[in-house]
Design an enzyme around this catalytic site. Structure first.
Site: not given
Length: 267
Positions: A12, A47
Site C-alpha cells: 500500500d 493502493s
C-alpha cells in the site's frame, strides 16, 4: 520463507510505503529492488489511489512494476492493462443521489481516463486536496455527460464521522457496492468482490505463482483482504487494531520506513 520463495511483494502507499510528506528512501529502495529482481520477485503497488498518481511516484521504474490501483478496479502490469472494472452508470447515479442528502460529503468518480467531481458539489479546497491523490482530475457540470468507463467512487467525509457514514453507506448500498475505508475520512465504494486481494489474485494467476509466495504490507481497512490473502503479511505499527489482526506480523510505522526495514531483512 526464504528470499527465493518470495515471488511478489505488494505495498500500500499512503500510511504504509511513504512517509506523511510522501517521501521514501529512494536509494535504499533501489538497492532492495535490485536484490528482489535478482531472485525473480516482482514489486506491486496496491493502493486505492489513481493509477496515474501511483505511476508518478516511481518515474524511473513504473514500467517495470505492476499496479493494483483504485482498490483492485484497475490493474496494470509493466504498462499493459490487465483489468478494468466497469461500474454501471445507474450505480454511480444511485451513489450521487445519496450523497446529495449530505452536503458535508464530497465525491470523486474514478474513470479509466480521468477522475471527475461535480462542479456544484465540491469546494476549491477539496479539489486541491484531491489533486494530491488524483493526478488526472476534472471538474464537470454534469456527471451523466461523462464519456468514460467508471471504476470506483471515493467519498471524503468528516474524519470524526467516518464510522457513521461507513455504516450508513453499508446499509443504504447493501449488495450494490462494497464499502471500505482508507483512513483520514476517505471511504471507497467499489464493485462487489473487487478489492486489492482480487487484484493480486489476477497477477498471481498471470504469473503462475501462489498466494503463499506473496508478501504484503498495509495500514487501512482496504488492505485487510490483501493481508489475509498473502502467505506473509505485515500491518504497519500505525495501523488500527482490526488491520493488525488481519496480518501475520506487525512492522515499524511508515514514518520509520517499516516496509524497507522488513524488505532489507527478507532480501
Amino acid at each position: 520463507m526464504s528470499q527465493h520463495e518470495i515471488k511478489l511483494v505488494a505495498v500500500d502507499v499512503d500510511g504504509t510505503f511513504v512517509r506523511a510528506d510522501y517521501s521514501f528512501d529512494r536509494p535504499r529502495f533501489e538497492r532492495i529492488l535490485s536484490r528482489m529482481n535478482a531472485v525473480g520477485c516482482r514489486f506491486v503497488v496496491a493502493s486505492g489511489n489513481q493509477y496515474y498518481q501511483l505511476r508518478d511516484l516511481f518515474p524511473e521504474q513504473h514500467h517495470e512494476f505492476a499496479f493494483v490501483a483504485e482498490n483492485g478496479a484497475y490493474i496494470v502490469d509493466e504498462g499493459h492493462l490487465v483489468f478494468a472494472v466497469d461500474m454501471p452508470r445507474e450505480v454511480v447515479k444511485r451513489i450521487a443521489e445519496l450523497c446529495y442528502n449530505y452536503p458535508e460529503v464530497q465525491a470523486i468518480i474514478s474513470g479509466v481516463e480521468c477522475a471527475y467531481c461535480q462542479r456544484a458539489n465540491v469546494s476549491s479546497e477539496f479539489f486541491e486536496l484531491a489533486k494530491v491523490y488524483y493526478h488526472r482530475l476534472k471538474r464537470v457540470d454534469d456527471l451523466s455527460q461523462i464519456d468514460d468507463q467508471f471504476l470506483k467512487v471515493s467519498l471524503l467525509v468528516p474524519d470524526e464521522k467516518t464510522s457513521y457514514f461507513y455504516n450508513l453507506l453499508c446499509q443504504q448500498l447493501n449488495g450494490i457496492v462494497d464499502v471500505t475505508t482508507s483512513g483520514h475520512g476517505w471511504v471507497d465504494l467499489i464493485m462487489p468482490g473487487c478489492h486489492k486481494a482480487s487484484g493480486l489474485a489476477k497477477l498471481v494467476q498471470r504469473w503462475r505463482i501462489t498466494p503463499e509466495q506473496c508478501v504484503s504490507f498495509g495500514d487501512g481497512g482496504n488492505d485487510i483482504e490483501m493481508l489475509q490473502y498473502c502467505g506473509r503479511s505485515y500491518a504497519m505499527q500505525n495501523a488500527p487494531e482490526n488491520v493488525k489482526e488481519a496480518a501475520k506480523f506487525v512492522c515499524p510505522s511508515n514514518e520509520e520506513d517499516g516496509v524497507l526495514e522488513v524488505l532489507d531483512e527478507l532480501f
